[in-house]
Scaffold this motif. Structure first.
Motif, mmCIF file in Angstrom:
data_model
loop_
_atom_site.group_PDB
_atom_site.id
_atom_site.type_symbol
_atom_site.label_atom_id
_atom_site.label_comp_id
_atom_site.label_asym_id
_atom_site.label_seq_id
_atom_site.Cartn_x
_atom_site.Cartn_y
_atom_site.Cartn_z
ATOM 1 N N UNK A 123 42.928 -15.449 -9.271
ATOM 2 C CA UNK A 123 43.289 -14.801 -8.010
ATOM 3 C C UNK A 123 44.522 -15.445 -7.399
ATOM 4 N N UNK A 124 44.564 -16.771 -7.425
ATOM 5 C CA UNK A 124 45.710 -17.488 -6.870
ATOM 6 C C UNK A 124 46.990 -17.147 -7.631
ATOM 7 N N UNK A 125 46.908 -17.189 -8.934
ATOM 8 C CA UNK A 125 48.107 -17.013 -9.752
ATOM 9 C C UNK A 125 48.622 -15.584 -9.710
ATOM 10 N N UNK A 126 47.732 -14.610 -9.822
ATOM 11 C CA UNK A 126 48.195 -13.225 -9.750
ATOM 12 C C UNK A 126 48.735 -12.919 -8.359
ATOM 13 N N UNK A 127 48.157 -13.538 -7.334
ATOM 14 C CA UNK A 127 48.674 -13.352 -5.984
ATOM 15 C C UNK A 127 50.060 -13.938 -5.819
ATOM 16 N N UNK A 128 50.323 -15.036 -6.527
ATOM 17 C CA UNK A 128 51.614 -15.713 -6.436
ATOM 18 C C UNK A 128 52.607 -15.241 -7.501
ATOM 19 N N UNK A 129 52.217 -14.249 -8.284
ATOM 20 C CA UNK A 129 53.116 -13.759 -9.332
ATOM 21 C C UNK A 129 54.494 -13.360 -8.804
ATOM 22 N N UNK A 130 54.594 -12.663 -7.676
ATOM 23 C CA UNK A 130 55.938 -12.340 -7.169
ATOM 24 C C UNK A 130 56.780 -13.585 -6.907
ATOM 25 N N UNK A 131 56.150 -14.646 -6.422
ATOM 26 C CA UNK A 131 56.883 -15.886 -6.159
ATOM 27 C C UNK A 131 57.311 -16.553 -7.468
ATOM 28 N N UNK A 132 56.463 -16.513 -8.486
ATOM 29 C CA UNK A 132 56.821 -17.053 -9.793
ATOM 30 C C UNK A 132 57.969 -16.258 -10.405
ATOM 31 N N UNK A 133 57.892 -14.937 -10.305
ATOM 32 C CA UNK A 133 58.958 -14.096 -10.843
ATOM 33 C C UNK A 133 60.267 -14.323 -10.097
ATOM 34 N N UNK A 134 60.175 -14.560 -8.798
ATOM 35 C CA UNK A 134 61.376 -14.775 -7.987
ATOM 36 C C UNK A 134 62.100 -16.062 -8.358
ATOM 37 N N UNK A 135 61.381 -16.998 -8.973
ATOM 38 C CA UNK A 135 62.001 -18.264 -9.362
ATOM 39 C C UNK A 135 62.980 -18.090 -10.519
ATOM 40 N N UNK A 136 62.825 -17.005 -11.272
ATOM 41 C CA UNK A 136 63.708 -16.766 -12.414
ATOM 42 C C UNK A 136 63.208 -17.427 -13.678
ATOM 43 N N UNK A 137 62.952 -18.715 -13.606
ATOM 44 C CA UNK A 137 62.351 -19.453 -14.724
ATOM 45 C C UNK A 137 61.219 -20.297 -14.143
ATOM 46 N N UNK A 138 60.000 -19.866 -14.341
ATOM 47 C CA UNK A 138 58.843 -20.541 -13.749
ATOM 48 C C UNK A 138 57.903 -21.023 -14.843
ATOM 49 N N UNK A 139 57.132 -22.034 -14.497
ATOM 50 C CA UNK A 139 56.130 -22.576 -15.415
ATOM 51 C C UNK A 139 54.743 -22.415 -14.802
ATOM 52 N N UNK A 140 53.831 -21.881 -15.602
ATOM 53 C CA UNK A 140 52.424 -21.775 -15.235
ATOM 54 C C UNK A 140 51.626 -22.643 -16.196
#
Length: 308
Positions: free
Chosen positions: A137-154
């Protein structure tokens, strides 16, 4: 023959070794469960390299104390604390709603291990609810923020306990089988590995690199629920320090050569070999099964929809 990804680091390496010489200035990170154990050392390593780090924790008082310690030891004043109770979707949604701007690193580190049989408000078995679904839930909710980073690590924390078995989609909550805390823990850790597999498939085009990790045996308060009988039955592990346990998660969050290489399981700072029957190391096939990963994603979406 598949060529595994290797690094200069190993089981004896520490998180500080992994980030030595790295500059994470301008990057923003969230580490869940960062008020104790390896979460502290992952957060400390990221902060020492210049990242802005948010400690997402249940006990914000303990989090504040850790934040002060990390600021003092690293000289990085951009260490923040946010409340997060992964068993409570309202808490998860609140953190997501409060986040603004890009997110470069998300380390899903928090977890619960071997508790007595309990369920959350959705009647979900606690280990599955916290270790997997709360982080999902946390990660899918923050997906837009991860995508906005351009290069993100999960980075998601799994465990060698995933070897205990696959996700039982027909009985996630032990309604039709006797509750076994070890089996339930293993199921939840298989789920965290499968989550990384499907996240990589879905989100690699957004620049998100998703991997999962077994940090190794570390004595932390994660094992606070273990009975004396269970402790006595455990193998005589060669325990690592929290700094060593934090090394592989930190590597997945920062190592440049992993850019775009996701959906994998790491241990001892290197990609894990295939687990063979009777072995306690390596990654089991069921933890990397793409069909199971896709199914788990949809089941998780359905559970979130039902719980909100």
């Amino acid at each position: 023959m598949t060529v595994l990804i290797t690094t200069p680091f190993n089981a004896d390496s520490t998180a500080a070794d992994v980030v030595a010489g790295r500059d994470l200035s301008g990057q923003r990170a969230i580490v869940t469960g960062a008020s104790s154990g390896i979460g502290i050392e992952i957060a400390r390593a990221l902060a020492s390299a210049g990242a802005e780090v948010t400690l997402a924790v249940r006990n914000t008082g303990a989090g504040d104390q850790v934040a002060r310690d990390i600021v003092a030891s690293t000289g990085n004043s951009t260490v923040r604390v946010a409340h997060l109770d992964l068993s409570d979707l309202t808490s998860v949604d609140a953190l997501v709603a409060a986040w603004s701007g890009p997110l470069h690193i998300l380390v899903n580190n928090a977890g619960v291990c071997f508790p007595p049989e309990t369920h959350n408000a959705q009647s979900l078995e606690t280990q599955f609810a916290v270790n997997h679904l709360g982080h999902f839930a946390l990660t899918t909710g923050l997906h837009p923020a991860l995508a906005a980073a351009g290069r993100a690590r999960l980075v998601t924390l799994s465990s060698d306990a995933h070897i205990y078995g696959p996700v039982d989609f027909n009985d996630l909550n032990f309604r039709d089988r006797p509750y076994n805390p070890a089996v339930a823990y293993g199921q939840s850790k298989t789920a965290t590995a499968l989550f990384a597999v499907e996240a990589q498939r879905r989100w690699s085009a957004d620049g998100v690199t998703a991997n999962t990790v077994h940090p190794g045996p570390i004595k932390t308060n994660l094992d606070r629920h273990l009975s004396a009988e269970t402790r006595a039955a455990l193998p005589d592990f060669d325990y690592r320090t929290a700094e060593q346990g934090a090394a592989t998660p930190t590597l997945l969050a920062t190592w440049p050569d992993l850019e775009g290489n996701g959906g994998m399981y790491f241990e001892n700072c290197n990609q894990a070999v295939r687990n063979e029957p009777g072995q306690s190391t390596g990654v089991a096939d069921h933890a990397l099964d793409p069909e199971a990963a896709e199914r788990l994603w949809q089941v998780s979406l359905d559970l979130l929809a039902a719980g909100r």
